[in-house]
Design a protein around this motif. Structure first.
Motif, PDB file in Angstrom:
ATOM      1  N   ILE A 335       0.845  -1.188   0.000  1.00 14.52           N
ATOM      2  CA  ILE A 335       0.000   0.000   0.000  1.00 14.52           C
ATOM      3  C   ILE A 335       0.882   1.241   0.000  1.00 14.52           C
ATOM      4  CG2 ILE A 335      -1.615   1.348   1.393  1.00 14.52           C
ATOM      5  CD1 ILE A 335      -3.001  -1.225   2.155  1.00 14.52           C
ATOM      6  N   GLY A 336       2.040   1.157   0.681  1.00 17.94           N
ATOM      7  CA  GLY A 336       2.998   2.247   0.617  1.00 17.94           C
ATOM      8  C   GLY A 336       3.508   2.468  -0.795  1.00 17.94           C
ATOM      9  N   ILE A 337       3.830   1.370  -1.480  1.00 14.37           N
ATOM     10  CA  ILE A 337       4.261   1.478  -2.873  1.00 14.37           C
ATOM     11  C   ILE A 337       3.101   1.961  -3.739  1.00 14.37           C
ATOM     12  CG2 ILE A 337       5.171   0.193  -4.851  1.00 14.37           C
ATOM     13  CD1 ILE A 337       6.562  -1.658  -2.866  1.00 14.37           C
ATOM     14  N   ASN A 338       1.889   1.507  -3.419  1.00 12.72           N
ATOM     15  CA  ASN A 338       0.685   1.982  -4.103  1.00 12.72           C
ATOM     16  C   ASN A 338       0.579   3.504  -4.016  1.00 12.72           C
ATOM     17  OD1 ASN A 338      -2.132   3.091  -3.447  1.00 12.72           O
ATOM     18  ND2 ASN A 338      -2.707   1.220  -4.486  1.00 12.72           N
ATOM     19  N   ALA A 339       0.769   4.041  -2.809  1.00 18.15           N
ATOM     20  CA  ALA A 339       0.693   5.490  -2.636  1.00 18.15           C
ATOM     21  C   ALA A 339       1.802   6.198  -3.404  1.00 18.15           C
ATOM     22  CB  ALA A 339       0.777   5.838  -1.149  1.00 18.15           C
ATOM     23  N   ALA A 340       2.995   5.591  -3.395  1.00 22.13           N
ATOM     24  CA  ALA A 340       4.127   6.217  -4.087  1.00 22.13           C
ATOM     25  C   ALA A 340       3.920   6.254  -5.590  1.00 22.13           C
ATOM     26  CB  ALA A 340       5.414   5.474  -3.752  1.00 22.13           C
ATOM     27  N   ILE A 341       3.448   5.159  -6.183  1.00 24.26           N
ATOM     28  CA  ILE A 341       3.250   5.154  -7.635  1.00 24.26           C
ATOM     29  C   ILE A 341       2.080   6.059  -8.003  1.00 24.26           C
ATOM     30  CG2 ILE A 341       1.749   3.108  -7.668  1.00 24.26           C
ATOM     31  CD1 ILE A 341       4.353   4.185 -10.303  1.00 24.26           C
ATOM     32  N   SER A 342       1.108   6.179  -7.104  1.00 25.81           N
ATOM     33  CA  SER A 342       0.012   7.129  -7.344  1.00 25.81           C
ATOM     34  C   SER A 342       0.547   8.557  -7.398  1.00 25.81           C
ATOM     35  CB  SER A 342      -1.047   6.995  -6.245  1.00 25.81           C
ATOM     36  OG  SER A 342      -2.037   7.978  -6.376  1.00 25.81           O
ATOM     37  N   VAL A 343       1.449   8.893  -6.455  1.00 22.67           N
ATOM     38  CA  VAL A 343       2.076  10.209  -6.462  1.00 22.67           C
ATOM     39  C   VAL A 343       2.889  10.410  -7.735  1.00 22.67           C
ATOM     40  CG1 VAL A 343       3.819  11.654  -5.328  1.00 22.67           C
ATOM     41  CG2 VAL A 343       2.122  10.444  -3.948  1.00 22.67           C
ATOM     42  N   ARG A 344       3.688   9.409  -8.101  1.00 25.16           N
ATOM     43  CA  ARG A 344       4.532   9.525  -9.294  1.00 25.16           C
ATOM     44  C   ARG A 344       3.685   9.766 -10.547  1.00 25.16           C
ATOM     45  NH1 ARG A 344       7.866  10.913 -10.743  1.00 25.16           N
ATOM     46  NH2 ARG A 344       8.965   9.416 -12.057  1.00 25.16           N
ATOM     47  N   VAL A 345       2.649   8.937 -10.717  1.00 22.21           N
ATOM     48  CA  VAL A 345       1.823   9.032 -11.917  1.00 22.21           C
ATOM     49  C   VAL A 345       1.057  10.348 -11.941  1.00 22.21           C
ATOM     50  CG1 VAL A 345      -0.186   8.045 -13.109  1.00 22.21           C
ATOM     51  CG2 VAL A 345       1.634   6.544 -12.287  1.00 22.21           C
ATOM     52  N   SER A 346       0.410  10.710 -10.825  1.00 25.65           N
ATOM     53  CA  SER A 346      -0.397  11.941 -10.819  1.00 25.65           C
ATOM     54  C   SER A 346       0.483  13.175 -10.996  1.00 25.65           C
ATOM     55  CB  SER A 346      -1.206  12.036  -9.525  1.00 25.65           C
ATOM     56  OG  SER A 346      -0.370  12.086  -8.390  1.00 25.65           O
ATOM     57  N   ASN A 347       1.641  13.211 -10.333  1.00 21.16           N
ATOM     58  CA  ASN A 347       2.542  14.354 -10.492  1.00 21.16           C
ATOM     59  C   ASN A 347       3.026  14.483 -11.926  1.00 21.16           C
ATOM     60  OD1 ASN A 347       4.350  14.518  -7.283  1.00 21.16           O
ATOM     61  ND2 ASN A 347       2.244  14.996  -7.809  1.00 21.16           N
ATOM     62  N   GLU A 348       3.404  13.375 -12.538  1.00 22.33           N
ATOM     63  CA  GLU A 348       3.947  13.439 -13.897  1.00 22.33           C
ATOM     64  C   GLU A 348       2.862  13.742 -14.935  1.00 22.33           C
ATOM     65  OE1 GLU A 348       6.879  13.846 -14.195  1.00 22.33           O
ATOM     66  OE2 GLU A 348       7.786  12.922 -12.454  1.00 22.33           O
ATOM     67  N   LEU A 349       1.662  13.228 -14.714  1.00 20.68           N
ATOM     68  CA  LEU A 349       0.571  13.587 -15.626  1.00 20.68           C
ATOM     69  C   LEU A 349       0.233  15.062 -15.481  1.00 20.68           C
ATOM     70  CD1 LEU A 349      -1.848  10.509 -15.341  1.00 20.68           C
ATOM     71  CD2 LEU A 349      -0.208  11.026 -17.164  1.00 20.68           C
ATOM     72  N   GLY A 350       0.209  15.574 -14.233  1.00 12.88           N
ATOM     73  CA  GLY A 350      -0.039  16.990 -14.030  1.00 12.88           C
ATOM     74  C   GLY A 350       1.052  17.863 -14.628  1.00 12.88           C
ATOM     75  N   SER A 351       2.292  17.350 -14.640  1.00 16.14           N
ATOM     76  CA  SER A 351       3.414  18.087 -15.225  1.00 16.14           C
ATOM     77  C   SER A 351       3.548  17.863 -16.730  1.00 16.14           C
ATOM     78  CB  SER A 351       4.723  17.656 -14.546  1.00 16.14           C
ATOM     79  OG  SER A 351       4.708  17.939 -13.181  1.00 16.14           O
ATOM     80  N   LYS A 352       2.636  17.055 -17.304  1.00 14.01           N
ATOM     81  CA  LYS A 352       2.631  16.748 -18.746  1.00 14.01           C
ATOM     82  C   LYS A 352       3.883  15.993 -19.173  1.00 14.01           C
ATOM     83  CE  LYS A 352      -0.349  20.693 -19.811  1.00 14.01           C
ATOM     84  NZ  LYS A 352      -0.577  21.903 -20.636  1.00 14.01           N
ATOM     85  N   HIS A 353       4.179  14.917 -18.434  1.00 12.73           N
ATOM     86  CA  HIS A 353       5.319  14.049 -18.715  1.00 12.73           C
ATOM     87  C   HIS A 353       4.823  12.613 -18.926  1.00 12.73           C
ATOM     88  CE1 HIS A 353       7.875  17.009 -16.102  1.00 12.73           C
ATOM     89  NE2 HIS A 353       7.728  17.455 -17.336  1.00 12.73           N
ATOM     90  N   VAL A 423      -1.710   3.066  -9.714  1.00 10.19           N
ATOM     91  CA  VAL A 423      -1.687   3.691 -11.039  1.00 10.19           C
ATOM     92  C   VAL A 423      -3.073   4.211 -11.390  1.00 10.19           C
ATOM     93  CG1 VAL A 423      -1.285   3.306 -13.499  1.00 10.19           C
ATOM     94  CG2 VAL A 423       0.234   2.257 -11.809  1.00 10.19           C
ATOM     95  N   ALA A 424      -4.100   3.414 -11.076  1.00  9.32           N
ATOM     96  CA  ALA A 424      -5.478   3.814 -11.372  1.00  9.32           C
ATOM     97  C   ALA A 424      -5.859   5.085 -10.625  1.00  9.32           C
ATOM     98  CB  ALA A 424      -6.432   2.675 -11.007  1.00  9.32           C
ATOM     99  N   VAL A 425      -5.462   5.175  -9.338  1.00  9.06           N
ATOM    100  CA  VAL A 425      -5.780   6.368  -8.555  1.00  9.06           C
ATOM    101  C   VAL A 425      -5.023   7.572  -9.104  1.00  9.06           C
ATOM    102  CG1 VAL A 425      -5.555   7.444  -6.281  1.00  9.06           C
ATOM    103  CG2 VAL A 425      -6.357   5.094  -6.468  1.00  9.06           C
ATOM    104  N   GLY A 426      -3.739   7.387  -9.409  1.00  8.04           N
ATOM    105  CA  GLY A 426      -2.949   8.483  -9.940  1.00  8.04           C
ATOM    106  C   GLY A 426      -3.463   9.000 -11.265  1.00  8.04           C
ATOM    107  N   GLY A 427      -4.008   8.089 -12.089  1.00 12.16           N
ATOM    108  CA  GLY A 427      -4.517   8.479 -13.393  1.00 12.16           C
ATOM    109  C   GLY A 427      -5.982   8.851 -13.412  1.00 12.16           C
ATOM    110  N   GLY A 428      -6.700   8.615 -12.283  1.00 12.35           N
ATOM    111  CA  GLY A 428      -8.122   8.935 -12.235  1.00 12.35           C
ATOM    112  C   GLY A 428      -9.007   7.901 -12.901  1.00 12.35           C
ATOM    113  N   TRP A 429      -8.585   6.624 -12.849  1.00  9.07           N
ATOM    114  CA  TRP A 429      -9.361   5.551 -13.494  1.00  9.07           C
ATOM    115  C   TRP A 429     -10.303   4.849 -12.522  1.00  9.07           C
ATOM    116  CZ3 TRP A 429      -4.606   2.377 -15.620  1.00  9.07           C
ATOM    117  CH2 TRP A 429      -3.829   3.197 -16.455  1.00  9.07           C
ATOM    118  N   GLN A 430     -10.658   5.465 -11.410  1.00 10.79           N
ATOM    119  CA  GLN A 430     -11.357   4.748 -10.348  1.00 10.79           C
ATOM    120  C   GLN A 430     -12.626   4.047 -10.806  1.00 10.79           C
ATOM    121  OE1 GLN A 430      -9.920   7.762 -10.038  1.00 10.79           O
ATOM    122  NE2 GLN A 430      -9.360   8.242  -7.931  1.00 10.79           N
ATOM    123  N   ALA A 431     -13.422   4.699 -11.638  1.00  9.39           N
ATOM    124  CA  ALA A 431     -14.701   4.105 -12.055  1.00  9.39           C
ATOM    125  C   ALA A 431     -14.483   2.823 -12.855  1.00  9.39           C
ATOM    126  CB  ALA A 431     -15.492   5.117 -12.885  1.00  9.39           C
TER     127      ALA A 431
END
Length: 511
Positions: A335-353, A423-431
């Motif tokens: 779950i810790g790694i889950n949170a970290a990859i969520s941060v990585r994905v959401s930050n990079e998508l927000g930064s357009k990377h 990854v799903a949370v970071g990208g907003g794929w929850q539904a």
């Protein structure tokens, strides 16, 4: 190969404030490679094996800079649950089964729902931070406090009427009665989660995770001391365990709030009236996130309920709860790694990377699978011995050893599945993931487990095998979706989401 520092394009990044995405990692320890600005601040394309090795090194450094403190914090928080079970287990088998049901069923029910609602903050705060919209982080957190506190009042009747509910689900009367009493006593802990989860997501989105590790470490030691005092010295029994559980949970929540108010001036601008606006859209987004997470957490909670209908429920529930407890230790790491990859994905998508988001996912999945295989090996090596930590009963230890091979398989599956959920949370794929979870877990896994558990001689093993099949199917589907994802499209969707949730009218307006 020229590798980007990702300090251009799209504002802030994982390290915060327009810095590098590598956070606190020392770039001077990177491989001998020229680090220059790439295309749009993103990684260049990977062309050969040397490029792959360099990307793996850099992404591993970024991931573990975030994941290490988060995982340590979550392991410490889970240790509060686990040591509660350990101390109670030495009181007696009935007490162990009752507290295990309360913590594994009712507490996990509220934990899953509130964590799921709070995970909406991971998407919004992570992408807003990546885009440099720091003024919105505190507003999002305050909205989440309000919504999660309201959700606690809706969940509270499950705690109050736990005894009749557990009897209705088929639990033995003495176990259900003691579990119900314990559940009422830990209601304050549930309300602490309404503060805890949003503050965690606020800090994680900015990679301010070191303080989470320290808070969790101190809280765990205080909790163990209180358990010893209340149970061993004062003889308060399960009531003492509940008191320690409540106090420790609120210490964690209030310590995180104190740090944000005192030291997070970029994201915290004080209480704001904006937290009271747009609540209903925020509720809908939070509920969508909750459904995705809850379907995962409640899935494994249900195995305890089904096992309570088998013959000799004390041994069946107790042995399974010990296995789930051990699995939970590994699960908290992931779950810790889950949170970290969520941060990585959401930050990079927000930064357009888009490439950085894609590469971070691939590296994290591979490393997590290797860790899962390591844990599987440890369980199989110690299968006849590790239960002694939890119980003095020889019958219980023998039952746990018999289930060890299923625990080992589950640990491998659970090393990959939480990463893809992150990854799903970071990208907003929850539904999308919620529908997949519903199909794999509740249409395939649970019915198959019920069939194997009750219509064959397998018993608790059959229930667990069926649920493993559901988890395997869900993991394979999510891996396929991740492999086929167009990350450029995900960047565009992230931009649209930020425009929707951070319009010009939503500027800082402190009280």
């Amino acid at each position: 190969m020229e590798v980007t520092l990702m300090n251009g394009g799209g504002g802030g990044s994982v390290g915060g404030g327009g810095g590098t995405a590598i956070g606190d990692t020392d770039l001077h320890h990177a491989p001998t490679v020229v680090l220059v600005q790439g295309e749009g601040g993103d990684y260049p394309k990977v062309n050969n094996f040397e490029d792959v090795k360099t990307i793996c090194y850099l992404e591993s450094a970024k991931l573990w800079t975030i994941a290490g403190p988060i995982a340590f914090n979550i392991l410490c928080n889970y240790g509060i649950n686990s040591f509660t079970n350990i101390f109670v287990g030495h009181i007696g088998d009935v007490q162990l089964s009752a507290v295990a049901i309360s913590l594994s069923v009712l507490a996990n029910f509220s934990f899953g729902f509130l964590l799921g609602m709070g995970s909406a903050l991971e998407t919004l705060c992570g992408q807003a931070f990546g885009a440099g919209q720091l003024e919105m982080l505190g507003v999002y957190m305050q909205r989440s406090w309000i919504i999660l506190s309201g959700a606690c009042f809706l969940i509270m009747p499950l705690y109050i009427y736990a005894t009749p509910i557990l009897k209705l689900l088929g639990q033995r009367d003495d176990i259900a009665r003691l579990a119900g009493d314990f559940s009422i006593q830990v209601i304050p802990q549930m309300f602490s989660l309404a503060i805890n989860f949003p503050t965690q997501k606020f800090l994680q989105s900015q990679s301010k995770v070191g303080i989470l590790a320290w808070i969790g470490f101190v809280a765990l030691f205080i909790h163990i001391g209180m358990l010893y005092l209340f149970i061993e010295v004062l003889g308060w029994g399960t009531g003492g365990a509940a008191a320690a559980y409540d106090i420790s949970a609120w210490l964690v929540a209030l310590a995180q709030v104190a740090y944000i108010v005192g030291w997070c001036k970029d994201g915290w601008k004080g209480l704001s009236w904006l937290a009271l606006k747009e609540l209903w859209p925020f509720v809908k987004l939070s509920v969508a996130s909750a459904v995705m997470i809850c379907l995962e957490i409640w899935y494994f909670m249900s195995i305890i309920v089904l096992t309570g209908h088998l013959e000799d429920p004390v041994i069946a529930v107790g042995s399974l709860s010990i296995c789930m407890n051990v699995n939970g230790w590994e699960g908290m790491l992931f779950i810790g790694i889950n949170a970290a990859i969520s941060v990585r994905v959401s930050n990079e998508l927000g930064s357009k990377h888009p490439r950085a988001a894609k590469y971070s996912v691939f590296v994290t999945v591979i490393e997590s699978l290797l860790i899962g295989i390591l844990f599987m090996s440890i369980i199989m090596t110690t299968r006849n011995h590790f239960a002694v930590i939890f119980t003095d009963s020889k019958d219980m230890q023998k039952a746990v050893a018999h289930l060890a091979y299923l625990l080992a398989i589950t640990m491998v599956l659970n090393s990959v599945q939480p990463v893809i959920s992150g990854v799903a949370v970071g990208g907003g794929w929850q539904a999308l993931v919620a529908y997949i979870n519903l199909f794999c877990y509740y249409i395939i896994g649970l019915p198959l487990g019920f069939l194997l558990g009750y219509k064959t001689s397998l018993g608790v093993e059959g229930i667990w095998i069926g649920m493993i099949c559901g988890t395997l199917l869900q993991t394979l589907i999510l891996l396929f979706i991740t492999w086929k994802t167009n990350w450029n499209d995900e960047v565009e969707q992230a931009s649209e989401r930020l425009k929707q949730w951070a319009g010009k009218d939503e500027m800082s307006d402190p009280l």
